[in-house]
Motif scaffolding. Sequence first.
Motif, PDB file in Angstrom:
ATOM      1  N   ALA A  88       1.836  -4.012  -1.516  1.00  0.00           N
ATOM      2  CA  ALA A  88       1.068  -4.927  -0.659  1.00  0.00           C
ATOM      3  C   ALA A  88      -0.317  -5.198  -1.239  1.00  0.00           C
ATOM      4  O   ALA A  88      -0.881  -4.354  -1.955  1.00  0.00           O
ATOM      5  CB  ALA A  88       0.945  -4.321   0.736  1.00  0.00           C
TER       6      ALA A  88
ATOM      7  N   ASN B 281      -3.275  -5.178   0.044  1.00  0.00           N
ATOM      8  CA  ASN B 281      -4.238  -4.123   0.372  1.00  0.00           C
ATOM      9  C   ASN B 281      -3.603  -2.758   0.040  1.00  0.00           C
ATOM     10  O   ASN B 281      -2.575  -2.410   0.624  1.00  0.00           O
ATOM     11  CB  ASN B 281      -4.575  -4.204   1.867  1.00  0.00           C
ATOM     12  CG  ASN B 281      -5.696  -3.259   2.241  1.00  0.00           C
ATOM     13  OD1 ASN B 281      -5.999  -2.321   1.501  1.00  0.00           O
ATOM     14  ND2 ASN B 281      -6.299  -3.500   3.382  1.00  0.00           N
TER      15      ASN B 281
ATOM     16  N   ALA C 210      -4.172   0.041   0.999  1.00  0.00           N
ATOM     17  CA  ALA C 210      -4.009   0.888   2.189  1.00  0.00           C
ATOM     18  C   ALA C 210      -2.655   0.640   2.844  1.00  0.00           C
ATOM     19  O   ALA C 210      -2.124   1.511   3.542  1.00  0.00           O
ATOM     20  CB  ALA C 210      -5.135   0.607   3.186  1.00  0.00           C
ATOM     21  N   ASP C 211      -2.093  -0.556   2.624  1.00  0.00           N
ATOM     22  CA  ASP C 211      -0.792  -0.903   3.217  1.00  0.00           C
ATOM     23  C   ASP C 211       0.360  -0.770   2.221  1.00  0.00           C
ATOM     24  O   ASP C 211       1.513  -1.035   2.568  1.00  0.00           O
ATOM     25  CB  ASP C 211      -0.807  -2.369   3.703  1.00  0.00           C
ATOM     26  CG  ASP C 211      -1.900  -2.626   4.720  1.00  0.00           C
ATOM     27  OD1 ASP C 211      -2.226  -1.688   5.469  1.00  0.00           O
ATOM     28  OD2 ASP C 211      -2.437  -3.751   4.736  1.00  0.00           O
ATOM     29  N   ALA C 212       0.066  -0.442   0.977  1.00  0.00           N
ATOM     30  CA  ALA C 212       1.090  -0.455  -0.081  1.00  0.00           C
ATOM     31  C   ALA C 212       1.999   0.774   0.026  1.00  0.00           C
ATOM     32  O   ALA C 212       1.553   1.870   0.378  1.00  0.00           O
ATOM     33  CB  ALA C 212       0.427  -0.515  -1.448  1.00  0.00           C
TER      34      ALA C 212
ATOM     35  N   LYS D  82      -0.512   1.073  -4.685  1.00  0.00           N
ATOM     36  CA  LYS D  82      -0.730   2.355  -3.991  1.00  0.00           C
ATOM     37  C   LYS D  82      -1.342   3.370  -4.960  1.00  0.00           C
ATOM     38  O   LYS D  82      -2.260   4.105  -4.617  1.00  0.00           O
ATOM     39  CB  LYS D  82       0.609   2.870  -3.460  1.00  0.00           C
ATOM     40  CG  LYS D  82       0.531   4.221  -2.785  1.00  0.00           C
ATOM     41  CD  LYS D  82      -0.180   4.095  -1.462  1.00  0.00           C
ATOM     42  CE  LYS D  82      -0.156   5.395  -0.675  1.00  0.00           C
ATOM     43  NZ  LYS D  82      -0.791   5.216   0.632  1.00  0.00           N
TER      44      LYS D  82
ATOM     45  N   ILE E 229      -8.758  -4.092  -1.506  1.00  0.00           N
ATOM     46  CA  ILE E 229      -7.965  -5.325  -1.335  1.00  0.00           C
ATOM     47  C   ILE E 229      -8.326  -6.363  -2.394  1.00  0.00           C
ATOM     48  O   ILE E 229      -7.482  -7.155  -2.817  1.00  0.00           O
ATOM     49  CB  ILE E 229      -8.122  -5.890   0.101  1.00  0.00           C
ATOM     50  CG1 ILE E 229      -7.103  -7.001   0.365  1.00  0.00           C
ATOM     51  CG2 ILE E 229      -9.539  -6.374   0.367  1.00  0.00           C
ATOM     52  CD1 ILE E 229      -7.025  -7.450   1.802  1.00  0.00           C
TER      53      ILE E 229
END
Length: 140
Positions: free
Chosen positions: A92, A94, A96-98, A105, A111
């Motif tokens: 992803a 960002n 933080a969302d990966a 990640k 981001i």
Amino acid sequence: MAIERTFSMIKPDATKRNLTGAITAKLEEAGLSVVASKRVWMSLRQAEAFYAVHKERPFFGELTEFMASGPTVVQVLEGENAVAKNREVMGATNPADAAEGTIRKEFALSIGENSVHGSDAAETAAEEMAFWFAGNEIVG
Ligand code: GDP
């Protein structure tokens, strides 16, 4: 499944931290082959042209200044479903969302400074490859 090509960039935050090899290894481990690759230090004007689709977004200035702040490795990747496969390995936008195991990640800082770019569709892949490479520089 179809063999496709997609366009990828290793962004300045990653080249500065000497992660070109580690990121390329993740792409290759996912079954993608590097069929074109070069290191460029893009101008602000090139960054603005490449990311023109985002020119109305609030982060456009930050994004283009970052992309012109140091070397980038531009690549063409080839493999089965290369566009989707590359997006999956990137993770992803960002970090933080990966998902675990993805490039963002593992390596992305934020981001904005998120280590890699990958085309989001076959049509944009064709445009982005043509932006950076002549046909005879892509050798499958
Ligand atoms: P991608 O396809 O996952 O790369 O994401 P997008 O097409 O939405 O955005 C393009 C690039 O713009 C991202 O990879 C980031 O480098 C940058 N970007 C996206 N959102 C933001 C944001 O909120 N702030 C900043 N500084 N950069 C952003």
